[in-house]
Motif scaffolding. Structure first.
Motif: not given
Length: 292
Positions: A215-230, A278-289
């Motif tokens: 989930f990203t900011d539509p103007l500057h593409c900054v990541e705001q949230g993630h769902v793993l697995p999609a 590896p991904a930022g924004d703690r995605i590796p932690d999401l992956l492990k969890a």
């Protein structure tokens, strides 16, 4: 006993290393700007914080001196800023790592586009602007909507989505306010949902670990949230996985973790960019969890 040279820093990574092998010896070389991310400091043989702008010869001399004293059995390259130094150091010391040309093809997004176009993997329209005066003409050649971004950026800094010519001036002002220098990249923008594909490549064969919805900011593409697995139909997941594998192989990525950002359009997956880390924004932690 393994003696690793670690280039760069990633919060939590060193702890994970020692959990995997308590007998490890590690020497960390990183840019001062990323030194705050080094954990387990007391366990490293050395932590060397190097100033921005220090030339390659200095990095090589430091690494060779340590290698002479404590020969390294392997190298791990975590930081994008350190990756070009790490690739050359690995070649000099005879350690397994990405080829310097692969690092260049990934870190310079214009080079990446040329390589993937020549490999017929991705045909994104793009233009490289070396001054602001030429931007309106080059943007018209690329076509709207488009993305303005640095050729070697990270973290979505200085990135803008440009819907039409009226938005271009504010996007260029946003770029000017960043700490990036020209040239800047203008590339075709894709409409669709953005995902990232987390992978680990071994002997040139990518192993896909997960697909993450972004989930990203539509103007500057900054990541705001993630769902793993999609949450996606299997057909779309497999399409994203196949496309990402083709991208990684075309770029010559032979080993290690990658984080690849992709937009799924009506015509299928289109590449945003990929990273040798590896991904930022703690995605590796999401992956492990999520997957163990």
């Amino acid at each position: 006993m393994h003696n690793l040279l670690v280039l760069g820093a990633l919060r939590g990574f060193h702890t994970a290393l020692y959990q995997a092998d308590e007998s490890l010896r590690t020497t960390v070389m990183c840019l001062s700007s990323s030194a705050r991310l080094v954990d387990q400091r007391s366990r490293h043989t050395e932590v060397l914080e190097l100033d921005e702008g220090l030339p390659l010869d200095a990095w090589l001399a430091i690494a060779e001196a340590r290698h002479t004293k404590w020969p390294f059995t392997g190298i791990v390259i975590l930081g994008e800023g350190e990756a070009p130094f790490g690739a050359v150091i690995a070649q000099r010391l005879g350690l397994d790592a990405h080829h310097p040309e692969t690092v260049r093809s990934v870190s310079d997004k214009a080079v990446m586009r040329r390589v993937l176009s020549a490999s017929q993997v991705d045909s994104t329209r793009f233009a490289l602007a070396h001054n602001y005066r030429d931007c309106p003409e080059l943007a018209a050649e690329v076509g709207y909507p488009l993305i303005v971004k640095p050729v070697n950026g990270s973290g979505s800094r200085a990135v803008s989505f440009v819907q039409d010519q009226a938005d271009l001036a504010s996007a260029l002002d946003w770029f000017r306010e960043s700490d990036y220098n020209l040239p800047l990249l203008m590339e075709e923008a894709f409409l669709g949902q953005e995902y990232s594909v987390e992978a680990f490549t071994d002997a040139g064969v990518p192993r896909i670990l997960a697909v993450t919805r972004k989930f990203t900011d539509p103007l500057h593409c900054v990541e705001q949230g993630h769902v793993l697995p999609a949450v996606l139909p299997l057909q779309q997941v497999e399409s994203l996985e196949r496309f990402t594998s083709r991208v990684l192989q075309a770029l010559g990525i032979s080993s290690g973790p990658t984080h690849t950002e992709v937009i799924y359009t009506r015509q299928g997956p289109r590449l945003v960019e990929t990273h040798l880390r590896p991904a930022g924004d703690r995605i590796p932690d999401l992956l492990k969890a999520a997957t163990g």
